[in-house]
Enzyme design. Sequence first.
Site, mmCIF file in Angstrom:
data_model
loop_
_atom_site.group_PDB
_atom_site.id
_atom_site.type_symbol
_atom_site.label_atom_id
_atom_site.label_comp_id
_atom_site.label_asym_id
_atom_site.label_seq_id
_atom_site.Cartn_x
_atom_site.Cartn_y
_atom_site.Cartn_z
ATOM 1 C CB THR A 20 10.367 0.544 9.685
ATOM 2 O OG1 THR A 20 10.322 -0.574 10.584
ATOM 3 C CG2 THR A 20 11.284 1.603 10.272
ATOM 4 N N GLY A 21 9.013 3.501 9.368
ATOM 5 C CA GLY A 21 9.088 4.797 8.710
ATOM 6 C C GLY A 21 7.951 5.693 9.131
ATOM 7 C CB SER A 22 7.393 9.319 8.610
ATOM 8 O OG SER A 22 7.413 9.358 7.193
ATOM 9 C CG ASP A 40 7.078 -1.134 5.276
ATOM 10 O OD1 ASP A 40 7.144 0.006 5.773
ATOM 11 O OD2 ASP A 40 8.029 -1.951 5.308
ATOM 12 N N GLY A 41 5.522 1.462 4.193
ATOM 13 C CA GLY A 41 5.706 2.609 3.315
ATOM 14 C C GLY A 41 6.729 2.294 2.234
ATOM 15 C CB ALA A 42 7.488 2.614 -0.899
ATOM 16 N N GLY A 76 14.992 3.812 3.403
ATOM 17 C CA GLY A 76 15.384 5.142 3.859
ATOM 18 C C GLY A 76 15.500 5.223 5.368
ATOM 19 C CD GLU A 99 11.387 -1.312 5.862
ATOM 20 O OE1 GLU A 99 10.854 -0.354 6.442
ATOM 21 O OE2 GLU A 99 12.147 -1.169 4.883
#
Length: 262
Positions: free
Chosen positions: A33-35, A89-91, A104, A111
Amino acid sequence: MSTELSPIDKAKFVAAKKAVEFVEDGMRVGLGTGSTAAWMVRCLGELVRDEGLKIKGVPTSTRTAQLAREVGIEVVSLDAAKWLDITIDGADEFDGDLNLIKGGGGALLQEKIVATASDQMIVIADAGKEVETLGQFPLPVELVPFGWQTTQALIEETLVSLDVLARKSTLRMNGDTPFVTDEGNHILDLHLKRIGNAQQTAMVLNQMPGVVENGLFIDICDRVVIGYGDGRVEVRDINAGTIEENMLDFVESENVFSDLAD
């Protein structure tokens, strides 16, 4: 729609494009999840549509699930998948040991569950997310709504005994009301500035009544894929101890992804 992506969005795009190269036909894939993760979902959707890639995606939030379905990825629950081959995934931050701060976007609980139910976790990020010591980004902690102010006071009191630089905390808001996670919980953001012992901090926070989970991902990430605005991509493998650099061609026609923004 923008005709040209910013350097930061190009960095996110090339990191995502490189990361999906690790996905193979038939895999069960955790979708972050996230940009930055949204770029990855779009890249996977393109492979499904154009190259016939067959995967089952387990999303980490309702908005990721919606995007995955929109781009043609088969979405299943974690209970149905049981175990995953890979999660991408992002961080919000990562350090030299590939420990992370995540959450964030408010999806840290799902996640972390998805990431730990995977054979490997790959993090995609732009170079600005790398830090020497975690803590500049506020550490999210998911709380049950009942007695959250009491839990907040207990957390702040406990932080005195931990190796952190600051101890301010704020309840995350959505306009005039508290932000609510997919599980119906609140998020408390801890503004610690520096976390000297991330493993200890994570363990202590999770032992507190009222705390559901925290955004420290310790010894979970296997690879980080770092994108740069000029198309360079660096892949660090913590298990193999290797660093690989590539240059990806960026085609302006791929601006179909440019509707994705932070």
